[in-house]
Design an enzyme around this catalytic site. Structure first.
Site, short mmCIF file in Angstrom:
data_model
loop_
_atom_site.label_atom_id
_atom_site.label_comp_id
_atom_site.label_asym_id
_atom_site.label_seq_id
_atom_site.Cartn_x
_atom_site.Cartn_y
_atom_site.Cartn_z
N CYS A 115 90.89 26.92 32.89
CA CYS A 115 91.60 25.61 33.32
C CYS A 115 91.47 25.57 34.81
O CYS A 115 91.49 24.56 35.38
CB CYS A 115 92.54 25.52 32.66
SG CYS A 115 92.49 25.05 30.80
N LYS A 129 97.32 17.42 29.99
CA LYS A 129 96.02 17.19 30.19
C LYS A 129 95.35 17.62 28.63
O LYS A 129 95.76 18.60 28.27
CB LYS A 129 95.24 17.87 31.31
CG LYS A 129 95.41 19.18 31.31
CD LYS A 129 95.13 19.72 32.53
CE LYS A 129 95.02 21.43 32.70
NZ LYS A 129 94.24 22.27 31.39
N ASP A 131 98.84 25.24 34.03
CA ASP A 131 99.15 25.41 32.47
C ASP A 131 100.00 27.03 32.37
O ASP A 131 99.57 27.76 31.65
CB ASP A 131 97.68 25.71 31.95
CG ASP A 131 96.96 24.40 32.04
OD1 ASP A 131 97.62 23.37 32.43
OD2 ASP A 131 95.76 24.64 31.19
N GLN A 138 78.31 31.15 48.93
CA GLN A 138 77.50 30.01 49.35
C GLN A 138 77.94 29.17 50.32
O GLN A 138 78.22 27.75 50.28
CB GLN A 138 77.07 29.15 48.24
CG GLN A 138 76.29 29.86 47.25
CD GLN A 138 75.51 28.92 45.94
OE1 GLN A 138 74.57 28.33 46.32
NE2 GLN A 138 76.07 29.24 45.02
N1 TIU Z 1 94.66 26.93 30.54
C1 TIU Z 1 93.57 27.29 30.03
O1 TIU Z 1 92.79 28.06 30.70
N2 TIU Z 1 93.20 27.31 28.66
C2 TIU Z 1 92.53 27.82 27.93
O2 TIU Z 1 92.22 27.71 26.90
N3 TIU Z 1 92.12 29.24 28.55
C3 TIU Z 1 91.45 30.36 27.97
O3 TIU Z 1 91.09 31.21 28.72
N4 TIU Z 1 91.19 30.21 26.62
#
Ligand code: TIU
Length: 227
Positions: free
Chosen positions: A163, A130, A25, A203
């Protein structure tokens, strides 16, 4: 020929032909003002810092012939793949699908939904759209990886605790060995990033391994180049 990275909690050993780099992302919607990250009330400038490191990591993966996977968090124009709970919750400024300065927020095909230019996918690389936080939920990623014999995943991208971590946990449950590159991931909350690194490798590596990018560079450059 295998490569051994000095990672935590121990060595991460992989073969290039069975390894994919998964860049999560790295989209304008998270990294630039006016997108989804900003709509959630975040200071998006914190995320741009890792772009040069992710670019160098992409160059390493391409040089060594790894599979390269890019993901984009995104929704259909009609929001049919966006649960109302996701749209309605946690949107102090604007909601998914609302108009913003980079087009409709988090909608596939809008300018803000693109991966930043410096990290643009090349022809032949896998791009996964996604609708969830995890890269495996409602996507073809698992079958795409299995079709290519991939067993090891190296993760980068944003945000670490949302994400990236969700995708890593999904991958771990599906049997992939996962390495998170510490300085190629970022969060709007630096303390959350640090906590995620620690919980992943705790862990005995309950979710996977972590290592700084330099450890990967040193491991790959100590190999003979005629392999
Ligand atoms: N890509 C991802 O992490 N989406 C989010 O919404 N992240 C946030 O930290 N909000």
């Amino acid at each position: 020929m295998s490569t051994t990275v000095a990672a935590q909690p121990g060595p991460f050993i992989f073969e290039a032909a069975r390894t994919a780099l998964v860049v999560i992302d790295m989209q304008r919607d998270f990294i630039e003002p006016g997108g989804f990250g900003a709509a959630l009330g975040n200071d998006v400038t914190l995320l741009a810092d890792i772009v040069p490191t992710v670019a160098t990591l992409l160059a390493l993966a391409r040089r060594d012939g790894w599979l390269v996977v890019h993901t984009r968090e995104s929704h259909a124009q009609d929001l049919s793949d966006c649960p109302p709970a996701k749209r309605l919750r946690g949107a102090p400024h604007a909601r998914i699908g609302d108009a913003g300065p980079m087009g409709r927020i988090l909608i596939r095909g809008e300018p803000g939904n693109a991966i930043v230019d410096a990290l643009a996918p090349l022809d032949g690389e896998v791009v996964i759209d996604k609708p969830g936080k995890g890269a495996f939920y409602a996507t073809t990623l698992d079958s795409d990886l299995r079709a290519r014999g991939i067993t090891h995943l190296v993760f980068a991208g944003v945000t670490t605790e949302v994400c990236v971590q969700t995708s890593m946990r999904e991958a771990n449950d599906r049997g992939y060995d996962c390495l998170l590159i510490e300085d190629a991931t970022a969060s709007y909350f630096p303390a959350f990033r640090q906590a995620t690194l620690e919980m992943v490798r705790s862990q005995g590596g309950i979710v996977g391994w972590t290592a700084p990018f330099v450890a990967l560079t040193e491991a790959t450059e100590s190999e003979p180049r005629w392999k």
